[in-house]
Write an enzyme that holds these catalytic residues in place. Structure first.
Site, PDB file in Angstrom:
ATOM      1  N   ASP A  36      33.059  67.135  29.845  1.00  0.00           N
ATOM      2  CA  ASP A  36      32.932  65.353  29.177  1.00  0.00           C
ATOM      3  C   ASP A  36      31.403  65.226  29.209  1.00  0.00           C
ATOM      4  OD1 ASP A  36      32.611  63.835  31.917  1.00  0.00           O
ATOM      5  OD2 ASP A  36      34.071  65.200  32.238  1.00  0.00           O
ATOM      6  N   ASP A  95      30.455  62.447  30.860  1.00  0.00           N
ATOM      7  CA  ASP A  95      30.538  61.183  31.913  1.00  0.00           C
ATOM      8  C   ASP A  95      30.676  59.916  31.191  1.00  0.00           C
ATOM      9  OD1 ASP A  95      30.456  60.929  34.778  1.00  0.00           O
ATOM     10  OD2 ASP A  95      28.688  59.984  34.792  1.00  0.00           O
TER      11      ASP A  95
END
Length: 290
Positions: free
Chosen positions: A209, A211
């Site tokens: 991802d 973040d």
């Protein structure tokens, strides 16, 4: 010719290895307690592997409660010559998208309250950590990833956060200003302890991802992370199989970074002042110099 015994610490998503032969399970007790799970030993493409899932069976252990000292000690006691960490992480750079692998070469440790050393009162040591990973093992892992068409970046700084919560947006933006590349919860104090145990250590950080820094409408979502994690795990297993085949054809010599002898000048407590009970505990990781 020296041979490799590669310890693999599996993080989120990597709870077992495929294709092992001569598989057996070992329950180990260390002076620092029980590791996250029993060790799984086996052979893959010609070399001995020892696998340990960092979060235990069923991912039951949160980051701050991982028995890091017991894990590293158990792998040392099992005869591992080198350690390879595989872990999920968030990206702090646009050009490190989900699905990308980073062969970490530096750390900033923001964890709190975790036991960071095998040494302590009765025997004090200060190991060098300027270069916290083994350059050779990291390079071989990167080579294996590229050979398997896995998107790999050689080198990057891993911000180790406490967790288990993800970052606030302010934290995420701050870490980007610091120049961090990826963020995770588990590589520290693992890398520190591996160095004290004189075990060459490298880390494959698998991006799941971005973040939460990209925009106001986007944050880390566990469901999305799990979806990426599944494909990352498939790629990681290919990389590990290729790496094992390479190691089987590569004579093992001492790490070029001097890791296996780092305790030679690290123990500051003179023999006359060392505590016997502490020395007894330390034998399994520092017996070479004690």
């Amino acid at each position: 010719m020296s041979t490799w015994t590669l310890g693999i610490i599996g993080g989120s998503g990597l709870y077992a290895l495929d294709g092992l032969s001569d598989v057996r399970t070992e329950t180990v007790e260390t002076p620092w307690g029980t590791p996250s799970a029993p060790l799984t030993r086996g052979r893959l493409n010609g070399i001995e592997l020892v696998f340990l899932p960092r979060h235990g069976a069923g991912h039951a252990i949160p980051p701050s409660q991982i028995p890091f000292r017991a894990n590293i000690a158990a792998l040392k006691m099992a005869g591992c010559t080198d350690l390879l960490s595989v872990s999920a992480c968030g990206s702090l750079r646009e050009d490190l998208p989900p699905g990308h692998f980073v062969l970490v070469d530096q750390y900033v440790d923001r964890t709190m309250g975790r036991e960071r050393s095998f040494f302590g009162t009765g025997c004090v040591a200060h190991v060098p950590l300027a270069q916290p990973v083994c350059s050779r093992l990291a390079g071989l892992a990167a080579d294996a990833g590229e050979a398997e068409a896995v998107p790999v970046t050689r080198g990057g700084t891993y911000l180790a956060m406490e967790g288990p919560q993800f970052s606030t947006r302010a934290e995420s933006e701050l870490y980007r200003q610091w120049g961090m590349d990826v963020i995770g919860m588990t590589n520290m104090p693992e890398a520190r302890l591996a160095r004290e145990a004189e075990l060459p250590y490298a880390s494959i950080a698998m991006v799941t991802d971005y973040d939460c820094w990209r925009d106001e409408g986007e944050s880390v979502d566990v469901a999305a992370v799990l979806a990426v994690m599944q494909s990352n795990t498939v790629a990681a297993k290919r990389l590990l199989a290729r790496l094992a085949a390479t190691l089987a054809q590569t004579p093992r010599t001492a790490s070029p970074d001097g890791i296996e002898t780092c305790l030679d000048s690290a123990i500051i407590t003179p023999p006359t002042a060392r505590d016997r009970s502490m020395l007894e505990r330390l034998k399994v990781i520092a017996g070479r110099v004690l």
